[in-house]
Design a protein around this motif. Structure first.
Motif, PDB file in Angstrom:
ATOM      1  N   ALA A  61       0.831  -1.204   0.000  1.00 38.20           N
ATOM      2  CA  ALA A  61       0.000   0.000   0.000  1.00 38.20           C
ATOM      3  C   ALA A  61       0.868   1.257   0.000  1.00 38.20           C
ATOM      4  O   ALA A  61       0.558   2.233  -0.690  1.00 38.20           O
ATOM      5  N   GLU A  62       1.956   1.257   0.771  1.00 34.51           N
ATOM      6  CA  GLU A  62       2.852   2.408   0.806  1.00 34.51           C
ATOM      7  C   GLU A  62       3.517   2.626  -0.550  1.00 34.51           C
ATOM      8  O   GLU A  62       3.640   3.758  -1.021  1.00 34.51           O
ATOM      9  N   ASN A  63       3.940   1.548  -1.194  1.00 34.29           N
ATOM     10  CA  ASN A  63       4.543   1.672  -2.520  1.00 34.29           C
ATOM     11  C   ASN A  63       3.546   2.231  -3.526  1.00 34.29           C
ATOM     12  O   ASN A  63       3.901   3.062  -4.365  1.00 34.29           O
ATOM     13  N   GLU A  64       2.286   1.808  -3.428  1.00 34.75           N
ATOM     14  CA  GLU A  64       1.251   2.324  -4.329  1.00 34.75           C
ATOM     15  C   GLU A  64       1.009   3.809  -4.060  1.00 34.75           C
ATOM     16  O   GLU A  64       0.887   4.611  -4.979  1.00 34.75           O
ATOM     17  N   ARG A  65       0.960   4.196  -2.782  1.00 36.55           N
ATOM     18  CA  ARG A  65       0.764   5.603  -2.426  1.00 36.55           C
ATOM     19  C   ARG A  65       1.900   6.458  -2.968  1.00 36.55           C
ATOM     20  O   ARG A  65       1.678   7.522  -3.538  1.00 36.55           O
ATOM     21  N   ARG A  66       3.126   5.973  -2.830  1.00 39.17           N
ATOM     22  CA  ARG A  66       4.285   6.722  -3.326  1.00 39.17           C
ATOM     23  C   ARG A  66       4.262   6.835  -4.847  1.00 39.17           C
ATOM     24  O   ARG A  66       4.588   7.887  -5.401  1.00 39.17           O
ATOM     25  N   ALA A  67       3.869   5.763  -5.524  1.00 37.71           N
ATOM     26  CA  ALA A  67       3.792   5.799  -6.988  1.00 37.71           C
ATOM     27  C   ALA A  67       2.759   6.829  -7.439  1.00 37.71           C
ATOM     28  O   ALA A  67       2.994   7.584  -8.384  1.00 37.71           O
ATOM     29  N   GLN A  68       1.603   6.877  -6.763  1.00 44.32           N
ATOM     30  CA  GLN A  68       0.576   7.851  -7.115  1.00 44.32           C
ATOM     31  C   GLN A  68       1.061   9.272  -6.855  1.00 44.32           C
ATOM     32  O   GLN A  68       0.823  10.177  -7.666  1.00 44.32           O
ATOM     33  N   LEU A  69       1.745   9.464  -5.746  1.00 44.92           N
ATOM     34  CA  LEU A  69       2.268  10.792  -5.415  1.00 44.92           C
ATOM     35  C   LEU A  69       3.275  11.255  -6.462  1.00 44.92           C
ATOM     36  O   LEU A  69       3.219  12.386  -6.949  1.00 44.92           O
ATOM     37  N   LEU A  70       4.206  10.378  -6.833  1.00 42.05           N
ATOM     38  CA  LEU A  70       5.196  10.728  -7.845  1.00 42.05           C
ATOM     39  C   LEU A  70       4.544  11.006  -9.190  1.00 42.05           C
ATOM     40  O   LEU A  70       4.972  11.901  -9.920  1.00 42.05           O
ATOM     41  N   SER A  71       3.496  10.265  -9.504  1.00 45.72           N
ATOM     42  CA  SER A  71       2.776  10.494 -10.747  1.00 45.72           C
ATOM     43  C   SER A  71       2.120  11.877 -10.746  1.00 45.72           C
ATOM     44  O   SER A  71       2.172  12.606 -11.740  1.00 45.72           O
ATOM     45  N   ARG A  72       1.518  12.266  -9.606  1.00 42.25           N
ATOM     46  CA  ARG A  72       0.900  13.600  -9.522  1.00 42.25           C
ATOM     47  C   ARG A  72       1.954  14.690  -9.625  1.00 42.25           C
ATOM     48  O   ARG A  72       1.723  15.727 -10.264  1.00 42.25           O
ATOM     49  N   ILE A  73       3.115  14.480  -9.015  1.00 39.77           N
ATOM     50  CA  ILE A  73       4.189  15.470  -9.098  1.00 39.77           C
ATOM     51  C   ILE A  73       4.654  15.623 -10.543  1.00 39.77           C
ATOM     52  O   ILE A  73       4.827  16.729 -11.048  1.00 39.77           O
ATOM     53  N   ALA A  74       4.854  14.491 -11.227  1.00 37.32           N
ATOM     54  CA  ALA A  74       5.299  14.529 -12.627  1.00 37.32           C
ATOM     55  C   ALA A  74       4.272  15.234 -13.506  1.00 37.32           C
ATOM     56  O   ALA A  74       4.631  16.034 -14.377  1.00 37.32           O
ATOM     57  N   THR A  75       2.988  14.977 -13.259  1.00 29.52           N
ATOM     58  CA  THR A  75       1.932  15.628 -14.034  1.00 29.52           C
ATOM     59  C   THR A  75       1.958  17.139 -13.809  1.00 29.52           C
ATOM     60  O   THR A  75       1.837  17.926 -14.753  1.00 29.52           O
ATOM     61  N   ARG A  76       2.118  17.553 -12.551  1.00 31.26           N
ATOM     62  CA  ARG A  76       2.158  18.982 -12.257  1.00 31.26           C
ATOM     63  C   ARG A  76       3.359  19.651 -12.900  1.00 31.26           C
ATOM     64  O   ARG A  76       3.254  20.731 -13.469  1.00 31.26           O
ATOM     65  N   ILE A  77       4.511  18.989 -12.862  1.00 28.04           N
ATOM     66  CA  ILE A  77       5.710  19.567 -13.476  1.00 28.04           C
ATOM     67  C   ILE A  77       5.539  19.689 -14.985  1.00 28.04           C
ATOM     68  O   ILE A  77       5.932  20.687 -15.585  1.00 28.04           O
ATOM     69  N   ARG A  78       4.906  18.679 -15.600  1.00 27.36           N
ATOM     70  CA  ARG A  78       4.677  18.763 -17.047  1.00 27.36           C
ATOM     71  C   ARG A  78       3.738  19.915 -17.390  1.00 27.36           C
ATOM     72  O   ARG A  78       3.928  20.605 -18.391  1.00 27.36           O
ATOM     73  N   SER A  79       2.730  20.149 -16.562  1.00 25.53           N
ATOM     74  CA  SER A  79       1.764  21.199 -16.899  1.00 25.53           C
ATOM     75  C   SER A  79       2.233  22.590 -16.471  1.00 25.53           C
ATOM     76  O   SER A  79       2.011  23.558 -17.186  1.00 25.53           O
ATOM     77  N   ASP A  80       2.892  22.713 -15.311  1.00 19.53           N
ATOM     78  CA  ASP A  80       3.258  24.032 -14.778  1.00 19.53           C
ATOM     79  C   ASP A  80       4.743  24.340 -14.856  1.00 19.53           C
ATOM     80  O   ASP A  80       5.144  25.472 -14.609  1.00 19.53           O
ATOM     81  N   GLY A  81       5.566  23.363 -15.134  1.00 16.88           N
ATOM     82  CA  GLY A  81       7.012  23.553 -15.099  1.00 16.88           C
ATOM     83  C   GLY A  81       7.526  23.365 -13.679  1.00 16.88           C
ATOM     84  O   GLY A  81       6.748  23.262 -12.734  1.00 16.88           O
TER      85      GLY A  81
END
Length: 90
Positions: A30-50
């Motif tokens: 569950a922790e690994n899944e939570r971390r993967a989702q968090l990293l995915s959201r960070i990557a998405t934000r960086i792609r959209s906002d820089g």
């Protein structure tokens, strides 16, 4: 002939250990899944906002002004630092 019965307390301890191992694996998954989702959201934000850029804030020091209003605080801090230096030097 040796007694073939097993101590019930031993069986319970073994069962508890197996449950804790399984729950540890589940927590890790569950922790690994939570971390993967968090990293995915960070990557998405960086792609959209820089990437995040810090900006200077000219009034930043204002938030520390209430501490400067404490009368004698500077003298107390200096006395504490002197005492610490004296105790370190022997």
């Amino acid at each position: 002939m040796p007694d073939s019965t097993i101590d019930p307390a031993l069986l319970e301890r073994m069962a508890d250990e197996l449950r804790s191992r399984r729950s540890a694996r589940e927590r890790e998954r569950a922790e690994n899944e939570r971390r993967a989702q968090l990293l995915s959201r960070i990557a998405t934000r960086i792609r959209s906002d820089g990437p995040h850029q810090s900006h200077p804030h000219p009034d930043r020091a204002r938030q520390f002004m209430p501490f400067a209003a404490l009368k004698g605080l500077d003298a107390l801090i200096e006395a504490g630092m002197r005492a610490a230096d004296e105790s370190e030097s022997g």
